[in-house]
Enzyme design. Structure first.
Site, PDB file in Angstrom:
ATOM      1  N   THR A  29       0.902  -1.217   0.090  1.00  0.00           N
ATOM      2  CA  THR A  29      -0.062  -0.007   0.052  1.00  0.00           C
ATOM      3  C   THR A  29       0.837   1.211  -0.089  1.00  0.00           C
ATOM      4  O   THR A  29       1.024   1.952   0.910  1.00  0.00           O
ATOM      5  CB  THR A  29      -1.032  -0.018   1.346  1.00  0.00           C
TER       6      THR A  29
ATOM      7  N   CYS B 216       7.881   1.948   6.423  1.00  0.00           N
ATOM      8  CA  CYS B 216       6.815   1.890   7.417  1.00  0.00           C
ATOM      9  C   CYS B 216       6.585   3.105   7.941  1.00  0.00           C
ATOM     10  O   CYS B 216       5.791   3.889   8.056  1.00  0.00           O
ATOM     11  CB  CYS B 216       7.067   0.686   8.071  1.00  0.00           C
TER      12      CYS B 216
END
Ligand code: UGA
Length: 458
Positions: free
Chosen positions: A86, A279
């Site tokens: 994503t 992240c």
């Protein structure tokens, strides 16, 4: 219970192979046929401690299989883990197109009930959209879909250990049946009934992980809230480092003592070049966007993000202050990966530092124990050397940008002798000022007293 893992990137590979190691039957798939062929060939496309031996064992024992046929994986499974990427869009939102594609595939191919689990990091309310997509694209309207969110908290470099020894397992569900399925799936971890690939013969004593059951929206929020808070802590430590530089403190002493308060905790207070990787930076950005769209001003996170981006400027300022003229200066770089024990260079601070140094006309040579292949793709013409001593040879400055243990253990006396000027700028506060001082280095780091000896030849 048969499991499918869709997406064989970092999260999918670790999740699929560790669930197989814990005793489940897993079929892993990816729409990248080359990646699947590589995995079927027994090669692991990422560097992650213990992952190769786990994959080798579970494939040999027949519990993990790779297939390029995504539809086959869907049809065979009772529980499907969505582990696709994503990535951020230009606006900073998470790009959910891969999730939607997978939802459509599952809807089309399913003729038996499925529990569809979001493992990819997604913004809150994705579960709702996923449920809708499964319903509207279902070919067989009698098939029952359940959706759950099961965020991962694995850290690159220690992902296998984190999988078997988590602090918590979070499951966001809408019904008891899904909760029960996920509880059974994780029972080997919760009850300590697994063969630990990390600790031999016995695992160190540890508290039993908590199985946290929430709504789907809460589970989605927990993931973004956790990563954002970690980023917040790091930026806090970095501002403290700047303050220490101005006021004469030592950030290591300050954060150590602050972190001894269990309400604060000592982890993620390490000052330096800031957080990178795929992240923390992207999740903070996505969380800010999500809050903006919900009409909530998350200035706290915006500031953490701003502080983090500035870390590279702060390092460059230190380099410039020490070197005066940058053009044609020989700079050695130790470490390219965004952190040690990984070959991941996505959003690694080192990449930006190298880019900026070269733009200033510096001649850069770099090394990294695992990330050189990936670095070569980004910088095809950068001098990448295996031997750190060669990187130091003739250098006007040596930068530490990733705190690999191998670098700590170098023969620093030899490094000093190799360098044109014994100047070390430690972007990760990896070395001790006193040790570098004793070895005769000019040594700079973040938030700690600097040391610049007058060279003996003067
Ligand atoms: C992070 C989270 O720690 C995991 O819990 C989460 O599952 C994962 O993201 C994810 O969402 O998949 P990771 O990106 O592997 O894990 O790396 P971290 O260990 O969090 O480090 C991130 C960055 O922060 C690195 O660049 C590291 O050098 C930096 N860092 C970390 C600091 O600058 N100071 C610290 O005190 C700690």
């Amino acid at each position: 219970m048969k499991l499918a893992v869709i997406g064989c990137g970092y999260v999918g590979l670790v999740t699929g192979s560790c669930l197989a190691e814990a005793g489940h039957e897993v079929l892993a798939t990816d729409n990248d046929a080359f990646r699947i062929a590589t995995l079927q060939d027994g090669k692991i496309p990422i560097y992650e401690l213990h992952l190769d031996s786990v994959v080798e064992t579970v494939v040999r024992e027949g519990r993990l299989r790779f297939t390029a046929d995504c539809a086959e994986a869907v049809r065979a499974a009772d529980v499907i883990f969505i582990c696709v990427g994503t990535p951020p869009t230009d606006s900073g939102d998470a790009d959910l197109s891969a999730i939607e594609n997978v939802a459509r595939l599952i809807a089309r191919e399913s003729s038996t009930p499925k529990l569809v689990v979001e493992k990819s990091t997604v913004p809150a309310q994705t579960g709702e959209q996923l449920k809708r997509a499964l319903q509207v694209y279902a070919r067989n309207t009698d098939v029952k879909f359940h959706v759950a969110s099961n965020p991962e908290f694995l850290r690159e470099g220690t992902a296998v250990e984190d999988f078997f020894h988590p602090d918590r397992i979070v499951v966001g569900v809408e019904d008891k049946e899904s909760e029960q399925q996920l509880r059974e799936l994780y029972a080997p971890i919760l009850e300590g009934r697994f063969r630990c690939p990390v600790h031999q013969p016995n695992c160190p004593p540890a508290a039993t992980p908590e199985f946290v059951v929430t709504t789907i929206a809460s589970a989605e929020l927990i993931k973004h809230a956790s990563n954002s808070f970690l980023g917040l802590k790091i930026s806090y430590a970095n501002v403290l480092a700047d303050l220490c530089e101005r006021l004469g403190g030592n950030v290591d002493e300050v954060t150590r003592a602050v972190g001894l308060d269990p309400r604060i905790g000592g982890q993620f207070l390490k000052a330096g070049l800031g957080f990178g990787g795929f992240c923390l930076p992207k999740d903070i950005q996505a969380f800010i966007k999500l809050a903006d769209r919900a009409g909530i001003e998350f200035g706290l996170l915006k500031e953490a993000e701003r502080v983090n981006k500035q870390r590279i400027d702060r390092l460059l300022e230190k380099i410039k202050k020490a070197l005066w003229v940058m053009k044609e200066k020989q700079i050695g770089v130790l470490g390219i990966a965004f952190k040690p024990n990984t070959d991941d260079i996505r959003l690694a601070p080192a990449i930006e530092v190298i880019r900026r140094l070269r733009a200033e006309g510096c001649v850069v040579r770099a090394t990294d124990p695992e990330a050189m292949t990936r670095a070569r793709v980004v910088f095809p013409d950068l001098s990448l050397l295996v031997d750190p001593y060669e990187v130091a040879r003739g250098a006007d400055a040596l930068l530490i940008l990733t705190e690999w243990e191998q670098f700590r253990r170098l023969d620093w006396k030899r490094i000093r002798n190799e360098m044109a000027r014994p100047l070390v700028i430690d972007g990760r506060n990896m070395l001790r000022t006193a040790d570098m001082q004793a070895l005769g280095f000019e040594y700079m780091s973040f938030g700690r007293p600097e040391f610049a000896p007058v060279p003996s030849k003067f």
